[in-house]
Write a protein that holds these residues in place. Sequence first.
Motif, PDB file in Angstrom:
ATOM      1  N   TRP A 151      -4.636   9.392 -11.483  1.00 58.05           N
ATOM      2  CA  TRP A 151      -3.793   8.459 -10.737  1.00 58.05           C
ATOM      3  C   TRP A 151      -2.798   9.237  -9.892  1.00 58.05           C
ATOM      4  CZ3 TRP A 151      -4.424   3.176 -10.818  1.00 58.05           C
ATOM      5  CH2 TRP A 151      -5.202   2.639 -11.844  1.00 58.05           C
ATOM      6  N   SER A 152      -2.453   8.709  -8.730  1.00 59.89           N
ATOM      7  CA  SER A 152      -1.424   9.319  -7.902  1.00 59.89           C
ATOM      8  C   SER A 152      -0.781   8.257  -7.019  1.00 59.89           C
ATOM      9  CB  SER A 152      -2.013  10.433  -7.028  1.00 59.89           C
ATOM     10  OG  SER A 152      -2.969   9.912  -6.121  1.00 59.89           O
ATOM     11  N   LYS A 153       0.473   8.506  -6.667  1.00 61.25           N
ATOM     12  CA  LYS A 153       1.178   7.618  -5.750  1.00 61.25           C
ATOM     13  C   LYS A 153       0.730   7.974  -4.337  1.00 61.25           C
ATOM     14  CE  LYS A 153       5.538   6.969  -6.485  1.00 61.25           C
ATOM     15  NZ  LYS A 153       7.007   7.231  -6.483  1.00 61.25           N
ATOM     16  N   TYR A 154       0.170   7.016  -3.636  1.00 56.73           N
ATOM     17  CA  TYR A 154      -0.411   7.280  -2.322  1.00 56.73           C
ATOM     18  C   TYR A 154       0.560   6.992  -1.183  1.00 56.73           C
ATOM     19  CZ  TYR A 154      -3.928   7.312   1.408  1.00 56.73           C
ATOM     20  OH  TYR A 154      -4.645   7.599   2.547  1.00 56.73           O
ATOM     21  N   ASP A 156       4.724   5.519  -0.410  1.00 53.51           N
ATOM     22  CA  ASP A 156       6.026   5.062  -0.914  1.00 53.51           C
ATOM     23  C   ASP A 156       7.096   5.396   0.120  1.00 53.51           C
ATOM     24  OD1 ASP A 156       8.121   4.179  -2.464  1.00 53.51           O
ATOM     25  OD2 ASP A 156       8.146   5.934  -3.778  1.00 53.51           O
ATOM     26  N   ASP A 411       5.008   9.091 -14.697  1.00 50.19           N
ATOM     27  CA  ASP A 411       5.895   8.693 -13.605  1.00 50.19           C
ATOM     28  C   ASP A 411       5.508   7.365 -12.962  1.00 50.19           C
ATOM     29  OD1 ASP A 411       3.585   9.842 -12.635  1.00 50.19           O
ATOM     30  OD2 ASP A 411       4.548  10.752 -10.894  1.00 50.19           O
ATOM     31  N   TYR A 412       4.509   6.707 -13.496  1.00 49.67           N
ATOM     32  CA  TYR A 412       4.151   5.358 -13.038  1.00 49.67           C
ATOM     33  C   TYR A 412       5.036   4.349 -13.759  1.00 49.67           C
ATOM     34  CZ  TYR A 412       1.357   1.052 -12.609  1.00 49.67           C
ATOM     35  OH  TYR A 412       0.929  -0.234 -12.379  1.00 49.67           O
ATOM     36  N   SER A 418       0.920  -6.673  -9.330  1.00 44.09           N
ATOM     37  CA  SER A 418       0.398  -5.848  -8.246  1.00 44.09           C
ATOM     38  C   SER A 418      -0.872  -6.484  -7.702  1.00 44.09           C
ATOM     39  CB  SER A 418       0.078  -4.432  -8.740  1.00 44.09           C
ATOM     40  OG  SER A 418       1.219  -3.771  -9.205  1.00 44.09           O
ATOM     41  N   GLN A 444       5.156   0.269  -2.811  1.00 46.90           N
ATOM     42  CA  GLN A 444       4.364   1.491  -2.942  1.00 46.90           C
ATOM     43  C   GLN A 444       2.929   1.166  -3.315  1.00 46.90           C
ATOM     44  OE1 GLN A 444       5.558   2.677  -7.538  1.00 46.90           O
ATOM     45  NE2 GLN A 444       6.934   3.302  -5.886  1.00 46.90           N
ATOM     46  N   TRP A 446      -0.299   2.820  -5.493  1.00 50.46           N
ATOM     47  CA  TRP A 446      -0.871   3.787  -6.439  1.00 50.46           C
ATOM     48  C   TRP A 446      -2.383   3.666  -6.404  1.00 50.46           C
ATOM     49  CZ3 TRP A 446       1.138   7.356 -10.050  1.00 50.46           C
ATOM     50  CH2 TRP A 446       2.529   7.479 -10.047  1.00 50.46           C
TER      51      TRP A 446
END
Length: 457
Positions: A151-154, A156, A411-412, A418, A444, A446
């Motif tokens: 998983w990653s924040k894409y 934000d 960090d999620y 959503s 944001q 994810w």
Amino acid sequence: MKNKFVLFVTGCFALMLSACLDSDYDYSVETTRNCQIASFKVSHDSISGLEDVKFTIDQLTGRIFNQDSLPYGTVVEKVLCEIGVANSMVLGVEASPGAYEDSTYYLSSLSDSIDFSEPVRLIVHAYDNITTKVYIAQINVHQVVPDSMVWSKYADPMVDGTIREQKVVSFDYEGEPCYFMYARMAGAEASYRLYYAPVDEPGDWRPLTLTGLPAEGLRLSQAVAYEDRLYIPATDGRLYESADGMTWGAVEDAPSIYTLLGEVKPSVNQSSALSAIVDREGTLVFYAMNQEREWTEGDAVASEFPVTGFGVSRYASVHHEYLLIAGGRSAADKVLNTTWATMDGLSWAVLASGDANFSAREGAMVANYDDKLFLIGGIDASGKALKDIYQSFDNGITWALQDTMVVLPADYQARAFSSIIVDEENFVNLFGGKTSADANDLNQLWRGRINRLVPAE
């Protein structure tokens, strides 16, 4: 146990013996110069199935490799190697320094093994003692755990401003697949806005003009695409529709919509349907609209059926398409952990209920992914936001909590509501979401994907 390295040059000694017995044997130039590798196998006593791995031998480029990588963590530092050559009359094969103890020729050796932790250079020496052919042999091993989900924040933020509520749907714009985000802004900007982003660039959001919708009262979380149109219900019972996502109008002759549930896709055995709950003089009843925009009345809504805050997904089973909803709140304001499904939008059956399933919650994100159903997060009855992930392997009948491979990162932020969309590159996209029922939306995106589902290049 010390592994053994074995190189077989098929028939070499037999032919040499034959030559001794037959002085007229013709050692042609072609025979003495042929030094192609014809087969390649590896084995190890402690690695089950290694001997069955198929290797590709590219004679043009000189590459030897296995197309299907070995499982993550397979150790290939000491493996037996069996090489078959096209011509039995070769002097030997030379392995690159570091892979073997020395660089002498090997016709057969029973003392050591080869280190394939790095690609190995193999030089085949022909019988003429002049001609050689070089190969690079490599044993491919997965470098990541194939079943783990990264998983990653894409993005934000995704758009400028503070979002109070949002819903992202897939919809074509100017002939291209895109995401449409309908957002109600917070504070003095309390108005509805429309943004779009190309599916292959989900962080590149651009505004579009939005007309025909009321200034307030939309149930954005229930926006749905059906038969090339978009639909959004309102709190006053009206149902709005749009053919292009930008220009909207109320659906004529529609019943008073209490809840818009979602789309039942068509199949060879059924027609499509847009399922809804209608308030008919104080009684909640299932209704469905067909492709001809005709409405049909169905069953009465059960008291334990969710009317708000449910997660929605679809699945196919035995040549039928199903619409599934999970969690949510009942008309009596009870937070639920039930799962329901329908294949016509009019009759719904409960699939899962009770303590054996996911815990009661609303705003859970539900998607069909990796041939199973995923249920992510939500807000429980006490108001606590969640970030757990459940999976169902039987179309929503039973659910299992995941605690290793597909968990969300530290960090999620735990969240609910959503918008969740699975794209063609096998990413699970989570747009926005709320950390509490009264919070503004997280601005944001994810994305998560299981490693083995990365498309081949």
